[in-house]
Design a protein around this motif. Structure first.
Motif, PDB file in Angstrom:
ATOM      1  N   ALA A 101       0.624   5.469   9.757  1.00  0.00           N
ATOM      2  CA  ALA A 101       1.185   4.497  10.329  1.00  0.00           C
ATOM      3  C   ALA A 101       2.569   4.660  10.803  1.00  0.00           C
ATOM      4  N   ALA A 102       2.854   4.177  12.053  1.00  0.00           N
ATOM      5  CA  ALA A 102       4.215   4.304  12.566  1.00  0.00           C
ATOM      6  C   ALA A 102       5.083   3.082  11.888  1.00  0.00           C
ATOM      7  N   ARG A 103       6.234   3.329  11.675  1.00  0.00           N
ATOM      8  CA  ARG A 103       6.989   1.912  10.983  1.00  0.00           C
ATOM      9  C   ARG A 103       8.163   1.963  11.766  1.00  0.00           C
ATOM     10  N   GLY A 104       8.450   0.743  12.528  1.00  0.00           N
ATOM     11  CA  GLY A 104       9.743   0.674  13.049  1.00  0.00           C
ATOM     12  C   GLY A 104      10.675   0.196  12.000  1.00  0.00           C
ATOM     13  N   GLN A 117       0.877  -4.374   8.119  1.00  0.00           N
ATOM     14  CA  GLN A 117       0.595  -4.084   9.328  1.00  0.00           C
ATOM     15  C   GLN A 117       1.206  -2.374   9.516  1.00  0.00           C
ATOM     16  N   ALA A 118       2.480  -2.243   8.717  1.00  0.00           N
ATOM     17  CA  ALA A 118       3.117  -0.739   8.924  1.00  0.00           C
ATOM     18  C   ALA A 118       2.802   0.230   7.822  1.00  0.00           C
ATOM     19  N   GLN A 119       1.758  -0.387   7.022  1.00  0.00           N
ATOM     20  CA  GLN A 119       1.616   0.656   5.798  1.00  0.00           C
ATOM     21  C   GLN A 119       0.348   1.459   5.945  1.00  0.00           C
ATOM     22  N   ALA A 120       0.062   2.409   5.131  1.00  0.00           N
ATOM     23  CA  ALA A 120      -0.922   3.130   5.127  1.00  0.00           C
ATOM     24  C   ALA A 120      -1.327   3.883   3.756  1.00  0.00           C
ATOM     25  N   GLU A 121      -2.287   3.210   3.034  1.00  0.00           N
ATOM     26  CA  GLU A 121      -2.314   3.675   1.522  1.00  0.00           C
ATOM     27  C   GLU A 121      -2.934   4.867   1.468  1.00  0.00           C
ATOM     28  N   ASP A 122      -2.440   5.682   0.460  1.00  0.00           N
ATOM     29  CA  ASP A 122      -2.664   7.252   0.382  1.00  0.00           C
ATOM     30  C   ASP A 122      -2.491   8.005   1.727  1.00  0.00           C
ATOM     31  N   GLY A 123      -1.647   7.599   2.694  1.00  0.00           N
ATOM     32  CA  GLY A 123      -1.448   7.980   3.975  1.00  0.00           C
ATOM     33  C   GLY A 123      -0.118   8.360   4.152  1.00  0.00           C
ATOM     34  N   VAL A 124       0.119   8.663   5.565  1.00  0.00           N
ATOM     35  CA  VAL A 124       1.503   8.828   5.786  1.00  0.00           C
ATOM     36  C   VAL A 124       2.098   7.852   6.815  1.00  0.00           C
ATOM     37  N   VAL A 125       3.277   7.503   6.352  1.00  0.00           N
ATOM     38  CA  VAL A 125       4.033   6.484   7.119  1.00  0.00           C
ATOM     39  C   VAL A 125       5.077   7.242   7.820  1.00  0.00           C
ATOM     40  N   ILE A 126       5.105   7.170   9.305  1.00  0.00           N
ATOM     41  CA  ILE A 126       5.952   7.599  10.077  1.00  0.00           C
ATOM     42  C   ILE A 126       7.143   6.789  10.415  1.00  0.00           C
ATOM     43  N   ASP A 127       8.310   6.963   9.788  1.00  0.00           N
ATOM     44  CA  ASP A 127       9.501   6.353   9.958  1.00  0.00           C
ATOM     45  C   ASP A 127       9.962   6.590  11.199  1.00  0.00           C
ATOM     46  N   HIS A 132       1.047  -1.217  -0.164  1.00  0.00           N
ATOM     47  CA  HIS A 132      -0.146  -0.192  -0.016  1.00  0.00           C
ATOM     48  C   HIS A 132       0.976   1.098  -0.034  1.00  0.00           C
ATOM     49  N   ARG A 133       0.846   1.935  -1.179  1.00  0.00           N
ATOM     50  CA  ARG A 133       1.432   3.081  -1.121  1.00  0.00           C
ATOM     51  C   ARG A 133       0.940   4.285  -0.225  1.00  0.00           C
ATOM     52  N   PRO A 134       2.150   5.131   0.611  1.00  0.00           N
ATOM     53  CA  PRO A 134       1.519   6.157   1.138  1.00  0.00           C
ATOM     54  C   PRO A 134       1.763   7.337   0.237  1.00  0.00           C
ATOM     55  N   LEU A 135       1.172   8.442   0.709  1.00  0.00           N
ATOM     56  CA  LEU A 135       1.577   9.749  -0.125  1.00  0.00           C
ATOM     57  C   LEU A 135       2.899  10.228   0.483  1.00  0.00           C
ATOM     58  N   GLY A 136       3.236   9.978   1.562  1.00  0.00           N
ATOM     59  CA  GLY A 136       4.476  10.534   2.136  1.00  0.00           C
ATOM     60  C   GLY A 136       5.069   9.954   3.100  1.00  0.00           C
ATOM     61  N   VAL A 137       6.202   9.858   3.602  1.00  0.00           N
ATOM     62  CA  VAL A 137       6.845   9.270   4.785  1.00  0.00           C
ATOM     63  C   VAL A 137       7.436  10.526   5.435  1.00  0.00           C
ATOM     64  N   LEU A 138       7.057  10.438   6.776  1.00  0.00           N
ATOM     65  CA  LEU A 138       7.845  11.315   7.735  1.00  0.00           C
ATOM     66  C   LEU A 138       9.059  10.649   8.436  1.00  0.00           C
ATOM     67  N   CYS A 139      10.208  11.202   8.213  1.00  0.00           N
ATOM     68  CA  CYS A 139      11.315  10.652   8.867  1.00  0.00           C
ATOM     69  C   CYS A 139      11.385  11.814  10.175  1.00  0.00           C
ATOM     70  N   ALA A 140      10.828  11.089  11.311  1.00  0.00           N
ATOM     71  CA  ALA A 140      10.461  11.928  12.308  1.00  0.00           C
ATOM     72  C   ALA A 140      11.609  12.422  13.088  1.00  0.00           C
TER      73      ALA A 140
END
Ligand SMILES: Cc1cc2nc3c(=O)[nH]c(=O)nc-3n(C[C@H](O)[C@H](O)[C@H](O)COP(=O)(O)OP(=O)(O)OC[C@H]3O[C@@H](n4cnc5c(N)ncnc54)[C@H](O)[C@@H]3O)c2cc1C
Length: 483
Positions: free
Chosen positions: A93-96, A104-114, A64-72
């Protein structure tokens, strides 16, 4: 190319930072969405490569592709992004380390928090260590070993993030003594789905604390955890004992757990080279004496293994803790580490474990789990598992039974789809016998399966979700509330 733009967007490939929906379908405009973000301590990545990486995990089954990834860069970054997402109804979704296996750590059209950049570890007084949610257990261990100590429970593989395993439970060979990793948490700092940074513990905001531990990321992102540690010796003594049946292995495991003579108890099966399609069963037990030398006779004299095959030896604690590293390096070199991993992890009640394990193993061939697959089988004491959302059978003892499959393309193994159907059948079998999923693997689940999974805790989880993530944006890849 340097992608980093603090508080700005970067595509990572020089492409325009808009339209990151799936090909052929216009996606929400990332530029518009993120235009209102305040300056960040970390960076927001909107490029093709970041989205592709965040749309994959160790399972390689779901994308599932996110819109963007936040490298927090801080908890405040996460709070700012979650406030924006909640306001706009965008999932996050947070991604460890992305080592879950079914999106489980994916977010379609959303934001993944790396979370990888939030990996600080700070030694505290009284044998406690404060770690950021993105630190992996190898980083935590390195810091605690400087003080002659280790986290009470370590996972078999250390390159998993603290936030990732605490949101599942975190089980290992010391779980028969200390429960799950969630049972060693003294305090948490979290960012809720409403973008609030909160501190919680068993006594401070306990409702939030219990909704986060083993809460599958549904209510908050863990940004810091304070963990209990225990002293460990420089050297441990390890016993690998062989059995010809799962019943014989489990009989001895029960004995060891009852008197607690070992610090670490696990078990696994291996293909039997002497019997086509057959299995043999191994007990792995480790003594970690803080003074003196372990007494082999006292530790294993009364066990019923095939003693002529016993392997006994001393090894340095760090080597023992990181024992999977050489196999992982090997699987990385052969490429199998990047094959699909349709894993199944079950928690079986003691009363049904013999029957369920025997029937599953009788129908399982080594090809079913793939060339680098592993089957784990080990006991855990129920009373030690205190996180309400870590669902497990209500008997004094339970067994983790995990089929860690690799669906190597072209090998004689079942395809990934066949493996998923098999997982689903075994999950239903376990459920009929009072078992639960340990939900880190790959089992197709419907919302009603989740309701059954959480049982009498479902009402607590939905109430916590309504309070801490009312826009229902967090961890959609678990498919608990999103279907
Ligand atoms: C080789 C291997 C060995 C393993 N061994 C063990 C083992 O011995 N014992 C065991 O218990 N498990 C084990 N696991 C399973 C593992 O614990 C879980 O899959 C865990 O969730 C993976 O951690 P991660 O950091 O990769 O999490 P991810 O896969 O990145 O995320 C998993 C879930 O947790 C959420 N999450 C991640 N970080 C946070 C955070 N900071 N706050 C809130 N939610 C968060 C995500 O949104 C997602 O829903 C193993 C997995 C692998 C691949």
């Amino acid at each position: 190319m340097d992608n980093s733009l603090n508080g700005k967007e970067t595509t990572g490939t020089g492409e325009p930072a808009t339209g990151f929906g799936p090909p052929g379908r216009p996606g929400p405009s990332a530029s518009l969405l993120f235009a209102d973000l305040p300056p960040l301590d970390g960076e927001l990545r909107l490029g093709e490569r970041a989205a592709a990486e965040a749309a994959d995990d160790y399972g390689h089954l779901v994308h599932h592709r996110p819109l963007g990834v936040l490298c927090a860069g801080s908890a405040s970054d996460i709070a700012a992004v979650l406030r924006l997402c909640a306001d706009r109804g965008v999932r996050a979704a947070a991604r460890g380390r992305g080592h879950s296996t079914y999106g489980q750590a994916q977010a379609e059209d959303g934001v993944v928090i790396d979370m990888g950049t939030l990996n600080g570890v700070r030694w505290e007084r009284d044998g406690r260590v404060a770690v950021q949610g993105g630190a992996c257990w190898s980083e935590v261990l390195r810091a605690t070993l400087r003080h002659g100590r280790a986290p009470r429970v370590l996972t078999d593989y250390l390159e998993l993030s603290v936030g990732g395993t605490l949101s599942a439970g975190g089980l290992g060979g010391a779980s028969h003594r200390y429960g799950a990793q969630t049972d060693s948490v003294a305090e948490l700092e979290v960012v809720t789905g409403t973008g609030h940074i909160e501190i919680c513990s068993p006594t401070q905001r306990p409702g939030l604390f219990h909704a986060v531990l083993a809460g599958l990321g549904q209510c908050a992102v863990i940004t810091r955890a304070t963990l209990e540690t225990v002293p460990v010796p420089p050297t441990v003594r390890r016993y690998v004992l062989r059995y010809s049946s799962p019943a014989a292995l489990m009989r001895d495991q029960r004995r060891l757990v009852a008197d607690g003579r070992f610090d670490y108890v696990e078990g696994q099966t291996q293909p039997d080279p002497e019997e086509e399609g057959g299995w043999r069963y191994l007990l792995e037990a480790v003594a970690m004496p803080l003074g003196g030398r372990p007494d082999d006779t006292a530790l294993i004299g009364d066990l019923h293994d095939e003693r002529e095959h016993a392997e006994i030896g001393d090894l340095p604690f760090p080597e023992f803790a990181d024992r999977l590293a050489p196999s992982v390096a090997y699987l990385e070199s052969t490429g199998e580490w990047r094959d699909p991993h349709p894993w199944l992890n079950l928690l079986l009640p003691d009363s049904a474990a013999d029957d369920v394990v025997a029937s599953v193993m009788a129908g399982l061939t080594p090809a079913d789990i793939g060339p680098s697959g592993v089957v784990l089988l080990y006991p855990i004491r129920r009373e030690l598992l205190r996180a309400p959302l870590l669902r497990a059978p209500e008997e004094p003892l339970l067994f983790l039974f995990a089929l860690l499959k690799t669906a190597t393309p072209g090998a004689e193994a079942p395809t990934a789809d066949e493996a998923l159907r098999h997982n689903r059948r075994l999950y239903e079998l376990a459920r009929e016998h009072g078992g639960f999923r340990y939900p880190v693997g790959s089992v197709p689940m419907e919302p009603e399966d989740w309701r059954a999974h959480f049982g009498d805790r479902w009402a607590d989880l939905t109430a916590a979700k309504a309070e801490y993530d009312p826009a229902s944006i967090l961890a959609p890849g678990q498919r608990i509330f999103t279907g």
